[in-house]
Design an enzyme around this catalytic site. Sequence first.
Site, short mmCIF file in Angstrom:
data_model
loop_
_atom_site.label_atom_id
_atom_site.label_comp_id
_atom_site.label_asym_id
_atom_site.label_seq_id
_atom_site.Cartn_x
_atom_site.Cartn_y
_atom_site.Cartn_z
CG HIS A 103 -1.80 1.19 1.33
ND1 HIS A 103 -3.08 1.21 0.83
CD2 HIS A 103 -1.58 2.42 1.88
CE1 HIS A 103 -3.61 2.39 1.07
NE2 HIS A 103 -2.73 3.14 1.70
CD GLU A 104 1.60 3.57 3.70
OE1 GLU A 104 1.84 4.64 3.09
OE2 GLU A 104 0.57 3.40 4.38
#
Length: 377
Positions: free
Chosen positions: A29-30
């Site tokens: 996600h990051e």
Amino acid sequence: MEGMTGVFGFVTGYIIPFILVLSLLVFVHEMGHYLVGRWSGIRVLAFSVGFGPELAGFTDRHGTRWRIAAIPLGGYVRFFGDEDASSKPDMSKLESMSEEDRAHSFAGARLWKRAATVAAGPIANFLLAIIIFAVLFSIYGRSVADPVVAEVKPESAAAEAGILPGDLLIAIDGGKVETFDDVRRYVSIRPEQRIVVTIERNAEKMDLPMVPKRTDMTDQFGNKMEIGLIGIVTNQEVGHFRVQTYTPLAALEEGAVQTWHIVTGTFKYIGNLFAGYMKADQLGGPIRVAQASGQMATLGVAALLQLAAVLSVSIGLLNLMPVPVLDGGHLMFYAIEAVRGKPLGASAQEIAFRIGLAMVLSLMVFATWNDISALIG
């Protein structure tokens, strides 16, 4: 000694699989935020998996601090010009920046670059789910059965509607049915809601309305859940159980289909909560995720990866909720900015962030309470 063995078993059986799965999902996600942010020319100050004190880390040649933190319940990418990990802009610093620094800050980037950077996180989670499903389908295939009825349970919704053994289910509510699992998936999230099942019997098609009955189920690990059932069963003789194989390209397509099923199923579940068809006590938090991770780990790597794919979609959808402090809240702000021609004022954003944080914390407390209630119930 016995107590130490129990603690070791809990850590290796539940905590480690939970941390591995969650860390993978957070990292992906990051990384979505990071890659698009860097591509957009925004300077990245920190990339963290976890919150709190740093356990290990290093600083790369671009000045980004890569860190693993002590609390493995999330993560963040902090861009130049952010006040904190939630990407709330530091307006006082922004005003005092030079034009060059401002151009490389998140708040100073063009609107479409900020929106793309924020949206990249959830999109990365969806892509991860598709890839995991594609890999599993390429390696293991998928167990399928024809949607043919072998047995109809007495006093079930199917029996009341007139379904008979030997009937072929070809559609539900107009949507095509290809496997018996298609029926199960569609019916399970629609307890006490009228559906129309199209069957074929003796070369004749019939539409049979019915209402799936709300049923308490317990899985192989003892976890309780409520689902909708119409009371039909298939078997090898009529269902022809088999493993369907896929080429890499077909597996990727099927991975996208499975991911879409999770997305639509999640929205249906949320709609059912508000409509009163399902209870909110099935909403789980970190304890339940840790429990599920440990349980899937006992079934092997493939089962754990399948859980990771489902959770990845859930994280992507959760982050797209239009709640300040979440990615969806930022995208909502950018939509308002696009309409107004200028961003919301600092005070309005501050109030919105506080409300959003309270909402997220309340949801976490509620989900954790559900987890504890399920454990002691």
